[in-house]
Motif scaffolding. Structure first.
Motif, PDB file in Angstrom:
ATOM      1  N   LEU A  10       0.814  -1.206   0.000  1.00 31.92           N
ATOM      2  CA  LEU A  10       0.000   0.000   0.000  1.00 31.92           C
ATOM      3  C   LEU A  10       0.854   1.266   0.000  1.00 31.92           C
ATOM      4  O   LEU A  10       0.470   2.285  -0.586  1.00 31.92           O
ATOM      5  N   ALA A  11       2.005   1.218   0.647  1.00 33.06           N
ATOM      6  CA  ALA A  11       2.865   2.393   0.768  1.00 33.06           C
ATOM      7  C   ALA A  11       3.769   2.599  -0.443  1.00 33.06           C
ATOM      8  O   ALA A  11       4.395   3.655  -0.565  1.00 33.06           O
ATOM      9  N   ALA A  12       3.835   1.623  -1.332  1.00 33.45           N
ATOM     10  CA  ALA A  12       4.769   1.678  -2.459  1.00 33.45           C
ATOM     11  C   ALA A  12       4.299   2.649  -3.537  1.00 33.45           C
ATOM     12  O   ALA A  12       3.108   2.905  -3.706  1.00 33.45           O
ATOM     13  N   ASP A  13       5.246   3.188  -4.278  1.00 35.61           N
ATOM     14  CA  ASP A  13       4.947   4.022  -5.434  1.00 35.61           C
ATOM     15  C   ASP A  13       4.696   3.131  -6.654  1.00 35.61           C
ATOM     16  O   ASP A  13       5.198   2.006  -6.734  1.00 35.61           O
ATOM     17  N   GLY A  14       3.918   3.634  -7.587  1.00 32.10           N
ATOM     18  CA  GLY A  14       3.733   2.928  -8.845  1.00 32.10           C
ATOM     19  C   GLY A  14       2.745   1.793  -8.819  1.00 32.10           C
ATOM     20  O   GLY A  14       2.712   0.981  -9.746  1.00 32.10           O
ATOM     21  N   VAL A  15       1.922   1.722  -7.768  1.00 32.64           N
ATOM     22  CA  VAL A  15       0.924   0.645  -7.688  1.00 32.64           C
ATOM     23  C   VAL A  15      -0.488   1.229  -7.552  1.00 32.64           C
ATOM     24  O   VAL A  15      -1.375   0.613  -6.954  1.00 32.64           O
ATOM     25  N   ASP A  16      -0.687   2.406  -8.119  1.00 34.34           N
ATOM     26  CA  ASP A  16      -1.980   3.076  -7.988  1.00 34.34           C
ATOM     27  C   ASP A  16      -3.125   2.331  -8.669  1.00 34.34           C
ATOM     28  O   ASP A  16      -4.300   2.562  -8.347  1.00 34.34           O
ATOM     29  N   ASP A  17      -2.803   1.444  -9.609  1.00 38.58           N
ATOM     30  CA  ASP A  17      -3.846   0.669 -10.289  1.00 38.58           C
ATOM     31  C   ASP A  17      -4.446  -0.403  -9.388  1.00 38.58           C
ATOM     32  O   ASP A  17      -5.528  -0.927  -9.683  1.00 38.58           O
ATOM     33  N   TRP A  18      -3.766  -0.713  -8.285  1.00 34.07           N
ATOM     34  CA  TRP A  18      -4.064  -1.910  -7.512  1.00 34.07           C
ATOM     35  C   TRP A  18      -4.803  -1.599  -6.221  1.00 34.07           C
ATOM     36  O   TRP A  18      -4.549  -0.603  -5.558  1.00 34.07           O
ATOM     37  N   VAL A  19      -5.714  -2.493  -5.855  1.00 37.47           N
ATOM     38  CA  VAL A  19      -6.470  -2.413  -4.612  1.00 37.47           C
ATOM     39  C   VAL A  19      -6.095  -3.617  -3.759  1.00 37.47           C
ATOM     40  O   VAL A  19      -6.081  -4.751  -4.259  1.00 37.47           O
ATOM     41  N   VAL A  20      -5.785  -3.401  -2.497  1.00 34.76           N
ATOM     42  CA  VAL A  20      -5.487  -4.521  -1.605  1.00 34.76           C
ATOM     43  C   VAL A  20      -6.781  -4.970  -0.949  1.00 34.76           C
ATOM     44  O   VAL A  20      -7.314  -4.307  -0.056  1.00 34.76           O
ATOM     45  N   LEU A  21      -7.296  -6.088  -1.418  1.00 38.15           N
ATOM     46  CA  LEU A  21      -8.526  -6.671  -0.895  1.00 38.15           C
ATOM     47  C   LEU A  21      -8.188  -7.721   0.157  1.00 38.15           C
ATOM     48  O   LEU A  21      -7.018  -8.010   0.412  1.00 38.15           O
ATOM     49  N   HIS A  22      -9.213  -8.304   0.745  1.00 41.65           N
ATOM     50  CA  HIS A  22      -8.974  -9.404   1.688  1.00 41.65           C
ATOM     51  C   HIS A  22      -8.168 -10.515   1.022  1.00 41.65           C
ATOM     52  O   HIS A  22      -7.349 -11.169   1.661  1.00 41.65           O
ATOM     53  N   ILE A  86       3.189  -5.275 -14.499  1.00 45.52           N
ATOM     54  CA  ILE A  86       1.894  -5.590 -15.117  1.00 45.52           C
ATOM     55  C   ILE A  86       1.182  -4.308 -15.545  1.00 45.52           C
ATOM     56  O   ILE A  86       0.605  -4.227 -16.634  1.00 45.52           O
ATOM     57  N   SER A  87       1.228  -3.296 -14.699  1.00 40.69           N
ATOM     58  CA  SER A  87       0.610  -2.020 -15.060  1.00 40.69           C
ATOM     59  C   SER A  87       1.267  -1.421 -16.296  1.00 40.69           C
ATOM     60  O   SER A  87       0.586  -0.842 -17.154  1.00 40.69           O
ATOM     61  N   ALA A  88       2.572  -1.559 -16.385  1.00 36.10           N
ATOM     62  CA  ALA A  88       3.284  -1.037 -17.558  1.00 36.10           C
ATOM     63  C   ALA A  88       2.852  -1.762 -18.824  1.00 36.10           C
ATOM     64  O   ALA A  88       2.639  -1.138 -19.876  1.00 36.10           O
ATOM     65  N   VAL A  89       2.699  -3.082 -18.741  1.00 33.67           N
ATOM     66  CA  VAL A  89       2.236  -3.858 -19.896  1.00 33.67           C
ATOM     67  C   VAL A  89       0.826  -3.435 -20.284  1.00 33.67           C
ATOM     68  O   VAL A  89       0.498  -3.293 -21.465  1.00 33.67           O
TER      69      VAL A  89
END
Length: 222
Positions: A10-22, A86-89
């Motif tokens: 959650l704290a990382a940069d470059g992962v804005d596309d991702w949601v941390v679900l259960h 994956i987001s880059a792809v």
């Protein structure tokens, strides 16, 4: 297991596309067509380090869902780099991330401690264990089912409720929609991490932004 992996994600940069679900870090990418979504899935399959991770890819029309793990506590530092790659792809293929579409449904089976029967639920559903208190669909399609100890002070001998895990910025819209549809809030003591709602018949559901947007785990005993 620890919270460190998903908190670092959650704290990382470059992962804005991702949601941390259960169930772990998940992203939904919208492509132009089913064929384009399939091509994107194939390209993601070629990302270095992706094969053999146990990730789940699901195509529905022009939409590709990518789940990096089957559980939030299985997130590791390597998943941050995978998510970025994956987001880059996806961007290279013209696909757009849609955090509003990301969600996960879980079924919680609650019982008094001496009546917990996770083995039965694994057997009847054909689910292997993901952890000591749950079972998970081996295909990655169905809801994870987990066991929850019911408070000894509560009169019920057993109970079930549904958990809906969504992105932190969309949880209040989902809450508002549920209330507008006739639901009522039963417990908001863990807001804005989660709310427990009920329908007119008293059936309960927990709408949760945790872990994507809350500082501490929710307590959603039915």
């Amino acid at each position: 297991m620890s919270e460190r992996g998903w908190r670092e994600f959650l704290a990382a940069d470059g992962v804005d596309d991702w949601v941390v679900l259960h169930g772990g870090a998940t992203a939904v990418f919208r492509a132009g067509s089913l064929a384009e979504a399939a091509r994107l899935a194939a390209a993601i399959g070629e990302v270095e380090g992706f094969e053999g991770t146990g990730a789940v890819l699901t195509i529905a029309d022009a939409q590709l869902t990518v789940r990096l793990t089957r559980g939030m506590f299985r997130l590791e530092p390597r998943h941050i780099e995978l998510a970025r790659a994956i987001s880059a792809v996806a961007r290279q293929h013209g696909a757009v991330a849609d955090r509003a579409a990301v969600q996960e449904i879980q079924l919680a089976v609650a019982a008094k401690p001496d009546a917990i029967d996770v083995g039965f639920w694994r057997a009847v559903l054909g689910y292997p264990s993901l952890g000591p208190d749950n079972g998970a669909d081996p295909l990655g399609h169905g809801s994870t089912v987990w066991m929850q100890e019911l408070d000894e002070a509560k009169p019920l001998q057993h109970a079930m409720h549904v958990d809906v895990s969504v992105a932190r910025e969309h949880v209040e819209a989902r809450l508002a929609a549920a209330l507008a549809a006739g639901g009522r809030v039963v417990d908001d003591s863990n807001a804005p991490g989660s709310w427990i709602l009920a329908d007119r018949a008293g059936n309960k559901v927990c709408i949760a932004a945790w872990p994507d947007g809350a500082e501490s785990p929710m307590d959603d005993l039915p």
